[in-house]
Design a protein around this motif. Structure first.
Motif, mmCIF file in Angstrom:
data_model
loop_
_atom_site.group_PDB
_atom_site.id
_atom_site.type_symbol
_atom_site.label_atom_id
_atom_site.label_comp_id
_atom_site.label_asym_id
_atom_site.label_seq_id
_atom_site.Cartn_x
_atom_site.Cartn_y
_atom_site.Cartn_z
ATOM 1 N N MET A 97 -31.814 -7.205 -45.222
ATOM 2 C CA MET A 97 -31.196 -6.959 -43.912
ATOM 3 C C MET A 97 -29.678 -6.894 -44.058
ATOM 4 S SD MET A 97 -32.104 -8.804 -40.313
ATOM 5 C CE MET A 97 -31.862 -10.478 -40.908
ATOM 6 N N ARG A 98 -29.143 -5.768 -43.646
ATOM 7 C CA ARG A 98 -27.707 -5.564 -43.779
ATOM 8 C C ARG A 98 -26.949 -6.169 -42.608
ATOM 9 N NH1 ARG A 98 -24.563 -3.652 -47.873
ATOM 10 N NH2 ARG A 98 -23.214 -2.616 -46.403
ATOM 11 N N HIS A 99 -25.799 -6.679 -42.885
ATOM 12 C CA HIS A 99 -24.883 -7.060 -41.814
ATOM 13 C C HIS A 99 -23.964 -5.880 -41.523
ATOM 14 C CE1 HIS A 99 -26.105 -10.987 -43.313
ATOM 15 N NE2 HIS A 99 -25.601 -11.542 -42.243
ATOM 16 N N HIS A 100 -23.449 -5.828 -40.322
ATOM 17 C CA HIS A 100 -22.357 -4.902 -40.054
ATOM 18 C C HIS A 100 -21.398 -5.551 -39.075
ATOM 19 C CE1 HIS A 100 -25.325 -3.921 -36.929
ATOM 20 N NE2 HIS A 100 -24.312 -3.549 -36.162
ATOM 21 N N ILE A 101 -20.293 -4.880 -38.850
ATOM 22 C CA ILE A 101 -19.210 -5.446 -38.048
ATOM 23 C C ILE A 101 -19.052 -4.597 -36.799
ATOM 24 C CG2 ILE A 101 -16.717 -5.885 -38.058
ATOM 25 C CD1 ILE A 101 -16.953 -6.228 -41.133
ATOM 26 N N VAL A 102 -18.960 -5.240 -35.649
ATOM 27 C CA VAL A 102 -18.755 -4.484 -34.400
ATOM 28 C C VAL A 102 -17.497 -4.976 -33.694
ATOM 29 C CG1 VAL A 102 -21.185 -3.948 -33.999
ATOM 30 C CG2 VAL A 102 -20.207 -6.028 -33.034
ATOM 31 N N ALA A 103 -16.896 -4.059 -32.943
ATOM 32 C CA ALA A 103 -15.678 -4.372 -32.203
ATOM 33 C C ALA A 103 -16.025 -4.967 -30.846
ATOM 34 C CB ALA A 103 -14.859 -3.105 -32.007
ATOM 35 N N GLU A 104 -15.261 -5.954 -30.432
ATOM 36 C CA GLU A 104 -15.315 -6.411 -29.038
ATOM 37 C C GLU A 104 -14.021 -5.953 -28.376
ATOM 38 O OE1 GLU A 104 -15.244 -10.643 -28.355
ATOM 39 O OE2 GLU A 104 -15.415 -10.377 -26.196
ATOM 40 N N GLN A 105 -14.179 -5.195 -27.284
ATOM 41 C CA GLN A 105 -13.006 -4.694 -26.564
ATOM 42 C C GLN A 105 -12.640 -5.642 -25.428
ATOM 43 O OE1 GLN A 105 -11.887 -1.983 -27.927
ATOM 44 N NE2 GLN A 105 -13.617 -0.777 -28.649
ATOM 45 N N LEU A 106 -11.406 -5.608 -25.029
ATOM 46 C CA LEU A 106 -11.006 -6.277 -23.797
ATOM 47 C C LEU A 106 -11.618 -5.510 -22.624
ATOM 48 C CD1 LEU A 106 -7.273 -7.096 -24.604
ATOM 49 C CD2 LEU A 106 -9.240 -8.642 -24.601
ATOM 50 N N PRO A 107 -11.631 -6.128 -21.432
ATOM 51 C CA PRO A 107 -12.274 -5.467 -20.281
ATOM 52 C C PRO A 107 -11.726 -4.071 -19.981
ATOM 53 C CG PRO A 107 -11.853 -7.762 -19.775
ATOM 54 C CD PRO A 107 -11.212 -7.494 -21.115
ATOM 55 N N ASP A 108 -10.556 -3.733 -20.434
ATOM 56 C CA ASP A 108 -10.045 -2.366 -20.192
ATOM 57 C C ASP A 108 -10.814 -1.329 -21.013
ATOM 58 O OD1 ASP A 108 -9.061 -2.519 -22.775
ATOM 59 O OD2 ASP A 108 -6.960 -2.533 -22.210
ATOM 60 N N GLY A 109 -11.652 -1.790 -21.959
ATOM 61 C CA GLY A 109 -12.491 -0.870 -22.717
ATOM 62 C C GLY A 109 -11.760 -0.117 -23.807
ATOM 63 N N VAL A 110 -10.498 -0.374 -23.984
ATOM 64 C CA VAL A 110 -9.704 0.378 -24.960
ATOM 65 C C VAL A 110 -9.125 -0.556 -26.025
ATOM 66 C CG1 VAL A 110 -7.732 1.912 -25.290
ATOM 67 C CG2 VAL A 110 -9.081 2.058 -23.186
ATOM 68 N N THR A 111 -8.599 -1.687 -25.580
ATOM 69 C CA THR A 111 -7.911 -2.591 -26.491
ATOM 70 C C THR A 111 -8.905 -3.437 -27.274
ATOM 71 O OG1 THR A 111 -6.215 -2.720 -24.798
ATOM 72 C CG2 THR A 111 -6.049 -4.276 -26.620
ATOM 73 N N LEU A 112 -8.713 -3.504 -28.581
ATOM 74 C CA LEU A 112 -9.568 -4.334 -29.425
ATOM 75 C C LEU A 112 -9.244 -5.801 -29.202
ATOM 76 C CD1 LEU A 112 -11.536 -4.562 -31.928
ATOM 77 C CD2 LEU A 112 -9.444 -4.755 -33.270
ATOM 78 N N LYS A 113 -10.291 -6.612 -28.945
ATOM 79 C CA LYS A 113 -10.076 -8.065 -28.876
ATOM 80 C C LYS A 113 -10.231 -8.649 -30.273
ATOM 81 C CE LYS A 113 -11.477 -12.330 -26.685
ATOM 82 N NZ LYS A 113 -12.673 -13.053 -26.228
ATOM 83 N N GLU A 114 -11.432 -8.518 -30.844
ATOM 84 C CA GLU A 114 -11.648 -8.958 -32.216
ATOM 85 C C GLU A 114 -12.945 -8.348 -32.742
ATOM 86 O OE1 GLU A 114 -11.775 -13.204 -32.171
ATOM 87 O OE2 GLU A 114 -13.538 -13.294 -30.885
ATOM 88 N N TRP A 115 -13.163 -8.490 -34.041
ATOM 89 C CA TRP A 115 -14.367 -7.971 -34.683
ATOM 90 C C TRP A 115 -15.366 -9.096 -34.868
ATOM 91 C CZ3 TRP A 115 -14.723 -2.774 -35.549
ATOM 92 C CH2 TRP A 115 -13.536 -2.041 -35.538
ATOM 93 N N HIS A 116 -16.656 -8.755 -34.738
ATOM 94 C CA HIS A 116 -17.729 -9.728 -34.926
ATOM 95 C C HIS A 116 -18.702 -9.211 -35.971
ATOM 96 C CE1 HIS A 116 -16.745 -12.119 -31.317
ATOM 97 N NE2 HIS A 116 -16.410 -10.960 -30.787
ATOM 98 N N MET A 117 -19.402 -10.157 -36.619
ATOM 99 C CA MET A 117 -20.438 -9.791 -37.582
ATOM 100 C C MET A 117 -21.796 -9.800 -36.883
ATOM 101 S SD MET A 117 -20.687 -8.911 -40.773
ATOM 102 C CE MET A 117 -19.258 -9.571 -41.650
ATOM 103 N N VAL A 118 -22.610 -8.798 -37.165
ATOM 104 C CA VAL A 118 -23.949 -8.682 -36.585
ATOM 105 C C VAL A 118 -24.955 -8.588 -37.721
ATOM 106 C CG1 VAL A 118 -25.478 -7.269 -35.140
ATOM 107 C CG2 VAL A 118 -23.064 -7.501 -34.546
ATOM 108 N N ARG A 119 -26.069 -9.317 -37.569
ATOM 109 C CA ARG A 119 -27.128 -9.343 -38.573
ATOM 110 C C ARG A 119 -28.095 -8.199 -38.306
ATOM 111 N NH1 ARG A 119 -28.678 -14.335 -37.080
ATOM 112 N NH2 ARG A 119 -27.468 -15.748 -38.328
ATOM 113 N N GLY A 120 -28.289 -7.327 -39.260
ATOM 114 C CA GLY A 120 -29.278 -6.260 -39.118
ATOM 115 C C GLY A 120 -29.114 -5.476 -37.827
ATOM 116 N N GLU A 121 -30.213 -5.323 -37.085
ATOM 117 C CA GLU A 121 -30.181 -4.549 -35.847
ATOM 118 C C GLU A 121 -30.143 -5.449 -34.618
ATOM 119 O OE1 GLU A 121 -29.791 -1.252 -35.794
ATOM 120 O OE2 GLU A 121 -29.644 -1.508 -37.956
ATOM 121 N N GLU A 122 -29.732 -6.697 -34.779
ATOM 122 C CA GLU A 122 -29.707 -7.604 -33.634
ATOM 123 C C GLU A 122 -28.726 -7.127 -32.567
ATOM 124 O OE1 GLU A 122 -29.177 -11.634 -34.967
ATOM 125 O OE2 GLU A 122 -31.024 -11.590 -36.133
ATOM 126 N N GLN A 123 -29.006 -7.510 -31.337
ATOM 127 C CA GLN A 123 -28.193 -7.071 -30.199
ATOM 128 C C GLN A 123 -27.078 -8.052 -29.862
ATOM 129 O OE1 GLN A 123 -28.642 -3.920 -28.847
ATOM 130 N NE2 GLN A 123 -29.923 -3.903 -30.683
#
Ligand SMILES: [Zn+2]
Length: 68
Positions: A1-27
């Motif tokens: 199972m691969r990990h990947h990294i996803v962006a969390e945006q601020l509520p404006d939908g444009v500004t990056l807040k921080e990156w998170h790690m996600v396991r496989g296809e988890e939501q």
């Protein structure tokens, strides 16, 4: 199972807040945040590089424990 990294945006939908790690296809990231539809992604080997900065501390700690 691969990990990947996803962006969390601020509520404006444009500004990056921080990156998170996600396991496989988890939501949810490893720290329990919902992954936004269409969020930007990076491969897990971007962890620790400038492209995945700033990075969620909780996800980083959990990831280090799982990945040798
Ligand atoms: Zn996180």
């Amino acid at each position: 199972m691969r990990h990947h990294i996803v962006a969390e945006q601020l509520p404006d939908g444009v500004t990056l807040k921080e990156w998170h790690m996600v396991r496989g296809e988890e939501q949810q990231s490893m720290c329990g945040r919902d992954v936004a539809e269409g969020a930007a992604e990076l491969p897990d080997d971007a962890w620790g590089t400038d492209s995945a900065h700033p990075f969620c501390h909780t996800c980083g700690a959990l990831y280090l424990r799982e990945v040798p």
